[in-house]
Design an enzyme around this catalytic site. Sequence first.
Site, mmCIF file in Angstrom:
data_model
loop_
_atom_site.group_PDB
_atom_site.id
_atom_site.type_symbol
_atom_site.label_atom_id
_atom_site.label_comp_id
_atom_site.label_asym_id
_atom_site.label_seq_id
_atom_site.Cartn_x
_atom_site.Cartn_y
_atom_site.Cartn_z
ATOM 1 N N THR A 13 75.000 133.303 -17.761
ATOM 2 C CA THR A 13 74.346 131.978 -17.469
ATOM 3 C C THR A 13 74.315 131.345 -18.943
ATOM 4 O OG1 THR A 13 73.233 132.766 -15.825
ATOM 5 C CG2 THR A 13 72.373 130.750 -16.893
ATOM 6 N N SER A 55 78.160 138.486 -15.190
ATOM 7 C CA SER A 55 77.972 140.024 -15.530
ATOM 8 C C SER A 55 78.333 140.662 -14.110
ATOM 9 C CB SER A 55 76.872 140.240 -16.209
ATOM 10 O OG SER A 55 75.608 140.174 -15.409
ATOM 11 N N THR A 86 72.590 138.054 -17.327
ATOM 12 C CA THR A 86 71.477 138.868 -17.425
ATOM 13 C C THR A 86 71.723 140.017 -16.159
ATOM 14 O OG1 THR A 86 70.390 137.203 -15.842
ATOM 15 C CG2 THR A 86 69.848 137.185 -18.368
ATOM 16 N N ASP A 87 72.368 139.751 -15.092
ATOM 17 C CA ASP A 87 72.286 140.426 -13.867
ATOM 18 C C ASP A 87 72.806 142.147 -14.163
ATOM 19 O OD1 ASP A 87 71.638 138.282 -12.716
ATOM 20 O OD2 ASP A 87 73.575 137.902 -11.681
HETATM 21 N N1 ASP Z 1 74.812 135.620 -12.663
HETATM 22 C C1 ASP Z 1 74.544 135.520 -14.137
HETATM 23 C C2 ASP Z 1 75.056 136.921 -14.833
HETATM 24 O O1 ASP Z 1 74.858 137.934 -14.841
HETATM 25 C C3 ASP Z 1 73.107 135.501 -14.412
HETATM 26 C C4 ASP Z 1 72.547 135.406 -15.786
HETATM 27 O O2 ASP Z 1 73.271 135.551 -16.770
HETATM 28 O O3 ASP Z 1 71.309 135.088 -16.040
HETATM 29 O O4 ASP Z 1 76.148 136.566 -15.439
#
Ligand code: ASP
Length: 331
Positions: A13, A55, A86-87
């Site tokens: 993100t 991710s 973050t995932d």
């Molecule tokens: N869908 C995103 C990822 O994990 C979520 C994030 O980065 O907060 O790449």
Amino acid sequence: MKRKILIINTGGTLSSVMKENGLAPGLNTHDMEKELHIVSGDTSLEIEDFCALDSANIFPEDWSLLARRISELRNSYDGIVVIHGTDTLAYTSSMLSFMLQNVNIPVVITGSQLSIKDPIADAMENCRCAIHMAASGIPGVFVAFNRKVMLGCRASKVRSMSFDAFESINYPYVAQISSLGMSIDEKAVPARNGVFHLADSYSTKVCMIRMFPGIHRSLLESLAEQGYKGIYIEAYGIGGMPFVKHDFIGTVEKLINQGITIVVGTQCPYEGSKMDVYETGRRALEIGVLQAHDMTGEAALTKLMWILGMTENLSEIRDYYSINIAGEMRV
Ligand code: ASP
């Protein structure tokens, strides 16, 4: 002299933009250069792109390539920051904690809940915290998020939307930022116990399942038929599994006798397993399952993948799994 910090971007993100099919990584390090330099403080910053993936699209081969890249660069920088979605960030930070044995510099993984181009985002604050930790001179693999730093193998994503998305599970924070600056709890940083070595192999024959009322033992049998060599089971409470109406534990025993390593942890996020209390846990311990104790699910799974990538010897697997390797487990 200014500390030399490298930022490696993998996507997520933090670098995302709205595309035709939804939010997706779209900014490279060049596009984010201005924002990253604003938060770089008194460091000399270099940036490089590794990949541009949500991710959810990160796979074990990416962990291995990333570990190799960090290994190549670790003597050219005082610290490395990895930008990551973050995932699956906590899986990556856990696996890097194992693959980068005794790393000699800080490797700090961060991400954000909003794009760095969004004026109300957490992205710049998270990068600021990560860069500051990377310049600390304290070696190890860490996660920086929401003004807190945690061990890479203790981090877990616990909130899907809020800025305090990550917590350090069953372990103190390594550092926190307040009006007094960044205070680092050096006692929470595991001591290096040897020279650096890259251990980037892993097994793809590892699976994770979560216990639920109604789970059928045929699921375990089909994993064995597919050639899985390690299974991490997130069991109930302090590590209970069924044996009365459906003898799940009996099937676990069959798999263990076939040479499959079974690790049992808990689906409770805090406090870990203690399988010697109830009959539902003790029976499983007696047939030879390994316990995840206070590890996060991410660490318990990646540790199993990592160990099975190193050895097929069952007693070596047991030995490695039962010791604390990177601060992931306190028995
Ligand atoms: N869908 C995103 C990822 O994990 C979520 C994030 O980065 O907060 O790449």
